[in-house]
Design a protein around this motif. Structure first.
Motif, PDB file in Angstrom:
ATOM      1  N   ASP A 127      35.308  32.552  42.941  1.00  0.00           N
ATOM      2  CA  ASP A 127      34.925  33.954  42.774  1.00  0.00           C
ATOM      3  C   ASP A 127      35.978  34.881  43.387  1.00  0.00           C
ATOM      4  OD1 ASP A 127      32.620  33.149  41.545  1.00  0.00           O
ATOM      5  OD2 ASP A 127      31.370  33.301  43.331  1.00  0.00           O
ATOM      6  N   ALA A 128      36.488  34.496  44.537  1.00  0.00           N
ATOM      7  CA  ALA A 128      37.504  35.320  45.201  1.00  0.00           C
ATOM      8  C   ALA A 128      38.775  35.369  44.378  1.00  0.00           C
ATOM      9  CB  ALA A 128      37.786  34.762  46.592  1.00  0.00           C
ATOM     10  N   ASN A 129      39.186  34.217  43.807  1.00  0.00           N
ATOM     11  CA  ASN A 129      40.388  34.188  42.975  1.00  0.00           C
ATOM     12  C   ASN A 129      40.226  35.045  41.732  1.00  0.00           C
ATOM     13  OD1 ASN A 129      41.991  32.546  44.565  1.00  0.00           O
ATOM     14  ND2 ASN A 129      41.205  30.653  43.653  1.00  0.00           N
ATOM     15  N   SER A 130      39.055  34.974  41.115  1.00  0.00           N
ATOM     16  CA  SER A 130      38.781  35.775  39.921  1.00  0.00           C
ATOM     17  C   SER A 130      38.859  37.263  40.231  1.00  0.00           C
ATOM     18  CB  SER A 130      37.405  35.420  39.369  1.00  0.00           C
ATOM     19  OG  SER A 130      37.101  36.217  38.250  1.00  0.00           O
ATOM     20  N   LEU A 131      38.278  37.648  41.355  1.00  0.00           N
ATOM     21  CA  LEU A 131      38.323  39.051  41.763  1.00  0.00           C
ATOM     22  C   LEU A 131      39.753  39.497  42.049  1.00  0.00           C
ATOM     23  CD1 LEU A 131      35.192  39.247  44.097  1.00  0.00           C
ATOM     24  CD2 LEU A 131      35.467  40.336  41.853  1.00  0.00           C
ATOM     25  N   LEU A 132      40.546  38.604  42.655  1.00  0.00           N
ATOM     26  CA  LEU A 132      41.941  38.933  42.948  1.00  0.00           C
ATOM     27  C   LEU A 132      42.725  39.126  41.659  1.00  0.00           C
ATOM     28  CD1 LEU A 132      44.310  39.297  44.900  1.00  0.00           C
ATOM     29  CD2 LEU A 132      44.625  36.804  44.851  1.00  0.00           C
ATOM     30  N   HIS A 133      42.530  38.249  40.691  1.00  0.00           N
ATOM     31  CA  HIS A 133      43.226  38.370  39.405  1.00  0.00           C
ATOM     32  C   HIS A 133      42.919  39.719  38.758  1.00  0.00           C
ATOM     33  CE1 HIS A 133      43.273  33.697  39.139  1.00  0.00           C
ATOM     34  NE2 HIS A 133      44.381  34.149  39.678  1.00  0.00           N
ATOM     35  N   LYS A 134      41.652  40.083  38.766  1.00  0.00           N
ATOM     36  CA  LYS A 134      41.252  41.353  38.154  1.00  0.00           C
ATOM     37  C   LYS A 134      41.858  42.539  38.901  1.00  0.00           C
ATOM     38  CE  LYS A 134      36.889  39.641  36.243  1.00  0.00           C
ATOM     39  NZ  LYS A 134      35.402  39.673  36.337  1.00  0.00           N
ATOM     40  N   ALA A 135      41.877  42.436  40.225  1.00  0.00           N
ATOM     41  CA  ALA A 135      42.441  43.523  41.033  1.00  0.00           C
ATOM     42  C   ALA A 135      43.931  43.680  40.789  1.00  0.00           C
ATOM     43  CB  ALA A 135      42.162  43.264  42.510  1.00  0.00           C
ATOM     44  N   LEU A 136      44.655  42.548  40.680  1.00  0.00           N
ATOM     45  CA  LEU A 136      46.093  42.603  40.439  1.00  0.00           C
ATOM     46  C   LEU A 136      46.397  43.137  39.047  1.00  0.00           C
ATOM     47  CD1 LEU A 136      47.296  39.253  42.076  1.00  0.00           C
ATOM     48  CD2 LEU A 136      47.436  41.561  43.013  1.00  0.00           C
ATOM     49  N   HIS A 137      45.594  42.753  38.074  1.00  0.00           N
ATOM     50  CA  HIS A 137      45.768  43.280  36.710  1.00  0.00           C
ATOM     51  C   HIS A 137      45.557  44.789  36.689  1.00  0.00           C
ATOM     52  CE1 HIS A 137      44.775  44.178  32.520  1.00  0.00           C
ATOM     53  NE2 HIS A 137      45.498  43.129  32.212  1.00  0.00           N
ATOM     54  N   SER A 138      44.517  45.247  37.358  1.00  0.00           N
ATOM     55  CA  SER A 138      44.236  46.680  37.424  1.00  0.00           C
ATOM     56  C   SER A 138      45.369  47.421  38.137  1.00  0.00           C
ATOM     57  CB  SER A 138      42.914  46.910  38.162  1.00  0.00           C
ATOM     58  OG  SER A 138      42.644  48.286  38.325  1.00  0.00           O
ATOM     59  N   THR A 139      45.905  46.816  39.197  1.00  0.00           N
ATOM     60  CA  THR A 139      47.009  47.445  39.932  1.00  0.00           C
ATOM     61  C   THR A 139      48.258  47.516  39.074  1.00  0.00           C
ATOM     62  OG1 THR A 139      46.103  46.586  42.018  1.00  0.00           O
ATOM     63  CG2 THR A 139      48.376  47.341  42.053  1.00  0.00           C
ATOM     64  N   LEU A 140      48.500  46.493  38.258  1.00  0.00           N
ATOM     65  CA  LEU A 140      49.635  46.523  37.337  1.00  0.00           C
ATOM     66  C   LEU A 140      49.507  47.689  36.360  1.00  0.00           C
ATOM     67  CD1 LEU A 140      52.159  45.453  35.917  1.00  0.00           C
ATOM     68  CD2 LEU A 140      50.697  43.801  34.728  1.00  0.00           C
ATOM     69  N   MET A 141      48.321  47.882  35.809  1.00  0.00           N
ATOM     70  CA  MET A 141      48.106  49.002  34.896  1.00  0.00           C
ATOM     71  C   MET A 141      48.373  50.340  35.594  1.00  0.00           C
ATOM     72  SD  MET A 141      47.299  47.431  32.131  1.00  0.00           S
ATOM     73  CE  MET A 141      48.278  46.063  32.748  1.00  0.00           C
ATOM     74  N   GLU A 142      47.925  50.435  36.826  1.00  0.00           N
ATOM     75  CA  GLU A 142      48.158  51.666  37.595  1.00  0.00           C
ATOM     76  C   GLU A 142      49.650  51.878  37.857  1.00  0.00           C
ATOM     77  OE1 GLU A 142      45.822  51.781  41.165  1.00  0.00           O
ATOM     78  OE2 GLU A 142      43.989  51.145  40.128  1.00  0.00           O
ATOM     79  N   MET A 143      50.368  50.789  38.105  1.00  0.00           N
ATOM     80  CA  MET A 143      51.805  50.883  38.347  1.00  0.00           C
ATOM     81  C   MET A 143      52.534  51.393  37.105  1.00  0.00           C
ATOM     82  SD  MET A 143      54.441  50.497  40.344  1.00  0.00           S
ATOM     83  CE  MET A 143      54.141  49.351  41.682  1.00  0.00           C
ATOM     84  N   VAL A 144      52.162  50.879  35.944  1.00  0.00           N
ATOM     85  CA  VAL A 144      52.782  51.330  34.696  1.00  0.00           C
ATOM     86  C   VAL A 144      52.513  52.819  34.475  1.00  0.00           C
ATOM     87  CG1 VAL A 144      52.757  51.098  32.180  1.00  0.00           C
ATOM     88  CG2 VAL A 144      52.774  49.053  33.621  1.00  0.00           C
ATOM     89  N   GLU A 145      51.265  53.235  34.683  1.00  0.00           N
ATOM     90  CA  GLU A 145      50.921  54.653  34.533  1.00  0.00           C
ATOM     91  C   GLU A 145      51.710  55.515  35.526  1.00  0.00           C
ATOM     92  OE1 GLU A 145      49.125  56.214  32.408  1.00  0.00           O
ATOM     93  OE2 GLU A 145      47.824  54.736  31.452  1.00  0.00           O
ATOM     94  N   PHE A 146      51.860  55.032  36.742  1.00  0.00           N
ATOM     95  CA  PHE A 146      52.612  55.749  37.767  1.00  0.00           C
ATOM     96  C   PHE A 146      54.071  55.917  37.343  1.00  0.00           C
ATOM     97  CE2 PHE A 146      55.398  55.497  41.521  1.00  0.00           C
ATOM     98  CZ  PHE A 146      54.930  56.565  42.280  1.00  0.00           C
ATOM     99  N   LEU A 147      54.682  54.853  36.844  1.00  0.00           N
ATOM    100  CA  LEU A 147      56.080  54.919  36.413  1.00  0.00           C
ATOM    101  C   LEU A 147      56.251  55.837  35.205  1.00  0.00           C
ATOM    102  CD1 LEU A 147      57.114  51.169  36.848  1.00  0.00           C
ATOM    103  CD2 LEU A 147      57.732  53.101  38.322  1.00  0.00           C
TER     104      LEU A 147
END
Length: 247
Positions: A31-51
């Motif tokens: 469960d923790a790994n799944s949550l981490l994957h989702k969080a990292l994916h969401s952060t990647l999307m935010e990074m692209v929007e930021f750039l």
């Protein structure tokens, strides 16, 4: 966008689980790994929007700013997130992230291939469409500098871009390909002589010739796809297609 470092293990895990049947144990680590994957994916999307915001504003950014504004609690994963975001900017939007101050980790965002076209549409469309132009230029380069129209649409279909269909990033493709970029002199769109019914082809326009080369276009696509480019120095520096090819 699915090809960042942590996605493979997640896909393999879910695939093996499908083959073996549902996991009835499902421990807290999973469960923790799944949550981490989702969080990292969401952060990647935010990074692209930021750039993208930095690109539109023509502002530089720094590693420190990205860590404080976007990454936050996932700072240990900055290298993977930043690398995946840079690749997305190149492949999807045709934008390079250039490090100009290595000691301070300062980055500027510029159009790929040295093009001066910024790709921000006047109708207020959210995303720049430069990535589509960059793709077109290397497709033409690969097709011996004269690409039949059907080959162009075939190549663009891989990106989900179709003639007459509005694209969520690039807008209406035919308008840009046959009119806007022809007027901007990045492309030449002409009828192939002695064809009935008429068929058409694309060449690089004078502005493309002035701002970049076929060698840069081919190196770009090989670089972003992590392919071996050792043979490229033997290629000609400029397009070989003659404007009077059919004269």
């Amino acid at each position: 966008m699915a090809a960042f470092p942590w996605s493979q293990s997640e896909d393999e895990s879910s695939s093996s689980q499908d083959e073996e049947g549902p996991n009835t144990e499902g421990g807290p680590d999973e469960d923790a790994n799944s949550l981490l994957h989702k969080a990292l994916h969401s952060t990647l999307m935010e990074m692209v929007e930021f750039l993208l915001l930095k690109y539109r504003a023509k502002e530089p950014t720094t590693k420190a700013e990205m860590l404080s504004s976007v990454i936050k609690e996932h700072q240990d994963h900055f290298p993977e997130i930043f690398s995946a975001a840079v690749e997305c900017m190149q492949l999807v939007f045709g934008i390079d992230v250039k490090e100009v101050g290595p000691s301070a980790h300062t980055y500027f965002l510029v159009t790929a291939l040295g093009l001066t076209y910024h790709g921000i549409m006047s109708d207020g469309h959210r995303y720049p469409n430069t990535g589509l132009l960059v793709t077109l230029l290397w497709v033409i380069a690969v097709e011996d500098d004269c690409a039949p129209e059907e080959k162009v649409w075939e190549a663009l279909s891989v990106l989900g871009v179709y003639d007459g269909k509005e694209h969520w990033i690039y807008g209406e493709p035919r308008e840009h390909i046959t009119k806007v970029w022809v007027q901007e002199q990045y492309l030449v769109y002409r009828q192939v002589p002695n064809t009935n019914p008429a068929s058409y082809e694309f060449l690089w326009g004078p502005r493309a010739h002035a701002e970049t080369t076929t060698l840069k276009a081919l190196k770009f696509v090989l670089t972003v796809n992590h392919r071996d480019s050792h043979f490229l120095p033997s290629l000609p520096e400029g397009p070989e297609c003659n404007e009077n090819h059919y004269a």
